[in-house]
Design an enzyme around this catalytic site. Structure first.
Site, PDB file in Angstrom:
ATOM      1  N   SER A  33       5.791   0.931  -0.017  1.00 46.01           N
ATOM      2  CA  SER A  33       6.565   2.119  -0.400  1.00 46.01           C
ATOM      3  C   SER A  33       7.179   2.810   0.815  1.00 46.01           C
ATOM      4  CB  SER A  33       5.669   3.132  -1.120  1.00 46.01           C
ATOM      5  OG  SER A  33       5.159   2.575  -2.288  1.00 46.01           O
ATOM      6  N   HIS A  64      11.183   1.032  -4.032  1.00 47.62           N
ATOM      7  CA  HIS A  64      11.032  -0.427  -4.058  1.00 47.62           C
ATOM      8  C   HIS A  64      12.305  -1.034  -4.639  1.00 47.62           C
ATOM      9  CE1 HIS A  64       6.701  -0.714  -3.061  1.00 47.62           C
ATOM     10  NE2 HIS A  64       6.726   0.536  -3.481  1.00 47.62           N
ATOM     11  N   HIS A  86       2.894  -3.332  -8.320  1.00 47.85           N
ATOM     12  CA  HIS A  86       1.511  -2.865  -8.266  1.00 47.85           C
ATOM     13  C   HIS A  86       0.821  -3.096  -9.605  1.00 47.85           C
ATOM     14  CE1 HIS A  86       4.043  -0.511  -5.537  1.00 47.85           C
ATOM     15  NE2 HIS A  86       2.998  -0.423  -4.746  1.00 47.85           N
ATOM     16  N   TYR A  88      -0.860  -0.999 -11.246  1.00 45.86           N
ATOM     17  CA  TYR A  88      -0.699   0.144 -12.163  1.00 45.86           C
ATOM     18  C   TYR A  88       0.589   0.081 -12.969  1.00 45.86           C
ATOM     19  CZ  TYR A  88       2.290   2.141  -8.500  1.00 45.86           C
ATOM     20  OH  TYR A  88       3.271   2.326  -7.570  1.00 45.86           O
ATOM     21  N   GLU A  89       1.529  -0.772 -12.541  1.00 49.61           N
ATOM     22  CA  GLU A  89       2.773  -0.885 -13.300  1.00 49.61           C
ATOM     23  C   GLU A  89       2.567  -1.698 -14.579  1.00 49.61           C
ATOM     24  OE1 GLU A  89       6.447  -1.280 -10.657  1.00 49.61           O
ATOM     25  OE2 GLU A  89       4.849  -1.606  -9.226  1.00 49.61           O
ATOM     26  N   ALA A 116       2.033   1.665   2.196  1.00 50.31           N
ATOM     27  CA  ALA A 116       1.872   3.083   2.513  1.00 50.31           C
ATOM     28  C   ALA A 116       0.462   3.438   2.059  1.00 50.31           C
ATOM     29  CB  ALA A 116       2.900   3.905   1.762  1.00 50.31           C
ATOM     30  N   MET A 217      -2.713   1.362  -3.099  1.00 48.98           N
ATOM     31  CA  MET A 217      -2.725   0.746  -4.436  1.00 48.98           C
ATOM     32  C   MET A 217      -2.175  -0.677  -4.382  1.00 48.98           C
ATOM     33  SD  MET A 217      -1.210   4.063  -6.415  1.00 48.98           S
ATOM     34  CE  MET A 217      -1.799   5.728  -6.010  1.00 48.98           C
ATOM     35  N   SER A 218      -2.329  -1.338  -3.255  1.00 51.12           N
ATOM     36  CA  SER A 218      -1.710  -2.674  -3.123  1.00 51.12           C
ATOM     37  C   SER A 218      -2.458  -3.521  -2.101  1.00 51.12           C
ATOM     38  CB  SER A 218      -0.255  -2.511  -2.672  1.00 51.12           C
ATOM     39  OG  SER A 218      -0.205  -2.040  -1.345  1.00 51.12           O
ATOM     40  N   ASN A 241      -0.048  10.182   4.352  1.00 53.66           N
ATOM     41  CA  ASN A 241      -0.600  11.505   4.035  1.00 53.66           C
ATOM     42  C   ASN A 241      -2.023  11.592   4.539  1.00 53.66           C
ATOM     43  OD1 ASN A 241      -0.406   9.617   1.551  1.00 53.66           O
ATOM     44  ND2 ASN A 241      -2.239  10.803   1.172  1.00 53.66           N
ATOM     45  N   HIS A 253       4.446  11.491  -4.192  1.00 52.74           N
ATOM     46  CA  HIS A 253       5.184  10.267  -3.866  1.00 52.74           C
ATOM     47  C   HIS A 253       6.336  10.588  -2.900  1.00 52.74           C
ATOM     48  CE1 HIS A 253       6.383   6.137  -4.258  1.00 52.74           C
ATOM     49  NE2 HIS A 253       7.543   6.423  -4.831  1.00 52.74           N
TER      50      HIS A 253
HETATM   51  N1  HPA Z   1      -3.731   7.302  -2.126  1.00 46.01           N
HETATM   52  C1  HPA Z   1      -3.407   6.132  -2.710  1.00 46.01           C
HETATM   53  N2  HPA Z   1      -2.305   5.471  -2.442  1.00 46.01           N
HETATM   54  C2  HPA Z   1      -1.468   5.986  -1.528  1.00 46.01           C
HETATM   55  C3  HPA Z   1      -1.744   7.200  -0.891  1.00 46.01           C
HETATM   56  C4  HPA Z   1      -2.939   7.895  -1.209  1.00 46.01           C
HETATM   57  O1  HPA Z   1      -3.242   8.974  -0.675  1.00 46.01           O
HETATM   58  N3  HPA Z   1      -0.702   7.435  -0.040  1.00 46.01           N
HETATM   59  C5  HPA Z   1       0.154   6.395  -0.172  1.00 46.01           C
HETATM   60  N4  HPA Z   1      -0.300   5.515  -1.076  1.00 46.01           N
END
Ligand code: HPA
Length: 278
Positions: A33, A64, A86, A88-89, A116, A217-218, A241, A253
């Site tokens: 991402s 993406h 991902h 979750y999609e 990310a 998440m990947s 973050n 996001h």
């Molecule tokens: N958590 C999960 N996935 C992420 C995060 C997060 O804080 N930041 C970027 N992808």
């Protein structure tokens, strides 16, 4: 479509790609991402939208693009996934691993997987890069393993070793490149959770307690499939973050995509240096 990815599906996609490019990639890259703009560096690219590849999981979210970019980068022929999919999609883990199988059949031997991620380690700050020394496969332990289903013997064993998913040689190259460029780089353990919801402060304290440094998440599904096939994997997280162990900040996001702008130049330095030295 079958529940699990089959050799027939993989071979079909490979033959379609080979009608659209004459290039023979040896390095694969998956861009996470906000990191997709790295693909714009590829010279003389052949571009193939995922929608032209039957069965290929299509990314649905902002940040993406959703295409394969095949061309030259730092003297290597690379195949870049500009945008990934991902769990979750809604795709099954077997399908999340499909692109890695296809890359391997195209000739890829080394794969750079980026993401990310949120910092869990309080010493990490947004804008940091983290080399993955290992991952925690919690989702896979819970039954969502991309290797579930009939084993694809052509790629690897039914019970593959996972003691060194991230290649030691590539890790050393990445460390060397960071040093040569005076770039501070973190190292640590990444965990892939399902998402799409971000973690609660209690989740983050739990992840911290079990030794996780960054959360996303990947990557873990793709790296597991790559390791099964014997590919050399380099994993890099872009920390977007900060650790929110006390619940004092929120994660969005937009923030993740924004951090990509700071991260991409650093990522380019590492990736270019590694490609030159492979
Ligand atoms: N958590 C999960 N996935 C992420 C995060 C997060 O804080 N930041 C970027 N992808």
């Amino acid at each position: 479509m079958s529940e699990f990815v089959t050799m027939e599906m993989i071979n079909k996609i490979v033959s379609i790609i080979q009608t659209k490019t004459k290039k023979k990639p040896t390095v694969g890259m998956i861009l996470g991402s906000g990191l997709g703009s790295l693909a714009n560096e590829v010279k003389d690219p052949d571009i193939i939208p995922y929608s032209e590849l039957p069965g290929w999981p299509i990314s649905t979210i902002e940040g993406h693009v959703g295409q394969l970019v095949i061309g030259e980068y730092e003297g290597k022929i690379v195949v870049v996934m500009q945008g990934r999919t991902h769990f979750y999609e809604g795709y099954s883990m077997s399908y999340i691993g499909l692109p890695v199988r296809v890359m391997q059949k195209l000739g890829v031997e080394n794969i750079i997987i980026t993401n990310a991620a949120g910092a869990v380690n309080p010493a990490f700050a947004p804008g940091d890069l983290m080399l993955l020394t290992d991952h925690n496969a919690m989702l896979l332990m819970a039954g969502q393993n991309p290797l579930r289903g009939p084993n694809l013997d052509e790629f690897g064993a039914r019970f593959p070793d996972m003691s060194k998913v991230y290649d030691r040689g590539l890790l050393d190259l990445a460390r060397q490149v960071a040093k040569d460029n005076d770039l501070k780089i973190q190292e640590g353990v990444y965990i892939c959770l399902s998402g799409p919801s971000y973690e609660t402060p209690a989740d983050l304290r739990f992840l911290h307690a079990i030794g996780v440094d960054a959360v996303g998440m990947s990557t873990v599904p793709e790296a597991t499939v790559a390791a099964h096939g014997g590919l050399k994997v380099l994993g890099i997280s872009g920390i977007s973050n900060k650790a929110n162990l006390d619940g004092s900040t929120e994660t969005t996001h937009a923030e993740v995509l924004e951090a990509g702008k700071i991260l991409v130049p650093k990522l380019k330095t590492i990736v270019k240096g590694v490609l030159q030295r492979i």
